[in-house]
Structure formats: structure tokens, C-alpha cells
Design an enzyme around this catalytic site. Sequence first.
Site, PDB file in Angstrom:
ATOM      1  N   CYS A 139       0.806  -1.290  -0.022  1.00  0.00           N
ATOM      2  CA  CYS A 139      -0.088   0.092   0.072  1.00  0.00           C
ATOM      3  C   CYS A 139       0.844   1.252   0.144  1.00  0.00           C
ATOM      4  O   CYS A 139       0.199   2.458  -0.035  1.00  0.00           O
ATOM      5  CB  CYS A 139      -1.006   0.057   1.108  1.00  0.00           C
ATOM      6  SG  CYS A 139      -2.117  -1.219   1.290  1.00  0.00           S
ATOM      7  N   CYS A 459       0.455   2.491   6.719  1.00  0.00           N
ATOM      8  CA  CYS A 459       0.816   1.066   6.865  1.00  0.00           C
ATOM      9  C   CYS A 459       0.804   0.452   5.455  1.00  0.00           C
ATOM     10  O   CYS A 459       0.408   0.870   4.494  1.00  0.00           O
ATOM     11  CB  CYS A 459      -0.166   0.370   7.706  1.00  0.00           C
ATOM     12  SG  CYS A 459      -1.777   0.631   7.327  1.00  0.00           S
TER      13      CYS A 459
END
Length: 475
Positions: A139, A459
Site C-alpha cells: 500500500c 501502513c
Amino acid sequence: MASMLMNSLRNGPVTSVQAARFAVRSLSSTAHLKAQGSVSAKSKKTLDKPGVRNIVLVDGVRTPFLLSGTTYSDLMPHDLARAALQGLLNKTSIPKDAVDYIVYGTVIQEVKTSNVAREAALGAGFSDRIPAHTVTMACISSNQAMTTAVGLIASGQCESVVAGGVEFMSDVPIRHSRKMRKTMLSLNKAKSIGARLSLLGSIRLAHLAPELPAVAEFSTAETMGHSADRLAAAFGVTRVEQDEFALRSHTFAKKAQDAGLLNDVISFKVPGKDIVSKDNGIRISSMEQMGKLKAAFIKPHGTVTAANSSFLTDGASAVLIMSEEKALAMGYKPKAYLRDFVYVSQDPKDQLLLGPTYATPKVLERSGLTINDIDVFEFHEAFAGQIMANLKAMDSDYFAQTYMGRKSKVGAPPMDKFNSWGGSLSLGHPFGATGCRLVTTVAHRLQKEGGQYGLLAACAAGGQGHAMVIEAYPQ
């Protein structure tokens, strides 16, 4: 670890996070966005460093982020990436041959266009003399693309780099089973009819079952949603807290969209379909409606649901990054300086989604700043429970001392500075493209709100994370 965290944090100091819970309700009022006027940046020290080149964000764009399986469903990833690149060309009017390098991030790759950066660049009309490569870091893939651009410029290799990211979840690769793949490869090598018939006869019905991709950790075999549910439980994050934060995200996103603040979004004419000009995942619900949803991962008693999780999204983004000298020489007025950044990595089982907690104090220390110096925060919202767990971890001396080896907590961001134009829960989260959205949003919010320093954090799968400090360009 989960029980230790829950007991310690329930007994520990989490006052600012508790306050944040109530701020979720109060910040959902319309007054918040209306009060954000364009004012002069606050007078603080600049983060210029002697002997270090100033690197600037000139501008950034993104396609509308759409729910997978909707308007973009018949496209390919490079189509979206090409649209973002063309949008950046149109917005900046940069000559196509003035870019030195192009780097893109993506997560689930289309095998036909594995180097999607190159294919999209050629499709967008960039010179075929401009090198391009693709990176992947879950991500934070476009974060990696941007910091790769920063490195190329800082080292003197380049003066102007386009970075971006793309994700296309409407048509992810679905593979045959391993046994079926082996048989098909062997068939291709078989030299006689008898050998081919023997291989065909070895195929069993079970071999035909496809391998579907899953958002799961290879090292632990746990889905990210399951991990988010465990993390929320470890930090004592309730279902109500998660639903409140998700409602906040959608409410703020809708107000920002209606107010025209999401001006990084470009219109895109989808071939054979209508022009798309805004994100389609924003949904204003109610706590009552959200409360009716069942647990999505840990059933039946989990707290992570479809309503308080980010959704599968199609979309692409692109940013133009330059040395300050080059940008000014070409007549540009940059939006922001890209300052210090860090990458972190921790336990992918129990700390999978705690990247912001680990990255934030490190990047602040590199910049010589504290949490109180930051005017704008943009954190990636994978799950509402993940955000709330990070806020509680950041505001816990026990966690800082026990798990991070720090003397004290860094502190939780004030909620009136946090994700105030919505976030991944509402705007959408194309895995490879979100990082560029975060950077562009920080720059735009600094301009709109008159701040000087912004901090983004995210994250990523694998227990990794990223944070960057951005400084507003003098207006």
C-alpha cells in the site's frame, strides 16, 4: 502480546485519544470545512539543509477513485495510469520531453504490462527516450515511487521526475491451480500424441479449481482484515469507535467534494461510457445503519465490518517532482517541498498495521520537529480500527517504552488537523496509488489552511510503513 497491550493501554494514559473519540462527533459539523480559509503560512523555521538540494512537488493529479467492478471494469491498469499521466501533462503543460524519468507503483500486476510505468508513459505520449520502471511495496508503492524520484533528483541523476501509482481490482489475475499449470506446461513440451493424451488423462476435476488472489500475508497466511480486527481488540478499540471514525471520514469527504477541495481529481472519459469526474465510494450513512452490519472477518464477534473498512478500488495517480532550481527556471510555482522521509518495518503478525506509529517519531526526529509543530496530518485509512489503534499506540508511554525502545510516547495527532478532507475509507484505496493522493492532499491542505508543515503516514502489508514531512512552499 494482544492481552498485554489491552491491559496496559486500558490502564495507561490515553486521554487525547479519548478526546479524539468525542472529536469525531464534533468535527462532523459543517463549520469545520467552512472555517478553513486561505491564510498566510505560519512563521516557523524552514527545513532547508545546507548542501542538500531542495526538491519540490510541482503538482499532482489522480483519476476519480471508483469502486472496483463499476465504470472502469472494462479497462486495463495501464489505461488508468495513462489517463493520470495525460492529466498531469494537461495540468502542468510540461513538455513531454522535459521529464527525465518516470516511476510508478502498483501491487497486483497485470502480466501483459508488468512494467506498467513504461506502457502508460508510451501511451500518454512521453518520449520513448525517457526511462521508466515500476516498483511494488504494497500500500506504500507510490510512496516508494515518489521517494525514488526524490533520490534520483537528490543524487543529481535527474532534474524532473514523474512518479505515480495505479491499481485495478476489477480484473485481477486469477490463476489455474499449481497442478493444472504444471500439466499445461508439460503439454506444451510433449512431443507425441501419446504423451499429450497421457497428460490430458491425468487431469482431475480438482485441478480445475482456480487460485483466487487474497489480501493476505504470505508469511502468516492471515488476511489483513483479520489482522485489523485482532489489532483493534488488542488496543481496546470498540465497534462504536470504528463506526464513528468511518462516518467521520465519509462525512468529511463528501463536504470536501462538494466544496471543490478535491481539485487533484481529473475528469476521465471512459471509452464507450460517460465522463467520470468524481469518486464514487463516498457514502453518508448513520450509526444505526452501520451498526446493523455483521463482522466481516472474525465472525461472529469481530468489530471490523464492510462499513468501517476501505473498499476495493480502481484508480491511478501521478505527481511531478523537480529540483527547486529546475521548477523555477521553467516558470512553475511549486506547491510544497518534499522533506524528510522514513520507511519502517516490524512484526507482520501482531504489528502488521502499526507502520504510522513506528514511522512518525522517526521522521519527526529527522526533521527536528515535534508532533505539535505539524499543521496537517494525512494518514492512510486501511481500516477504522487500524487508525484508532495507531492513535492509541502513539499516545501510550507503555507501548513506546516496551515495544519501540523509546523513552516516551510521540503523542496522538490532534483530530482537528487529521484527515479533514476524508481518507481511504471514503475516497477509496487503489493500493498502488494512495501515496500520491496523500502527498497532494497534504500540499493542498497546507495552502488552504495556511499551515507550514504536513505529515503523511501509511501502513502496508508485510508489517511495513512510511512517513514523510512536507513543507508548504512560500506563497
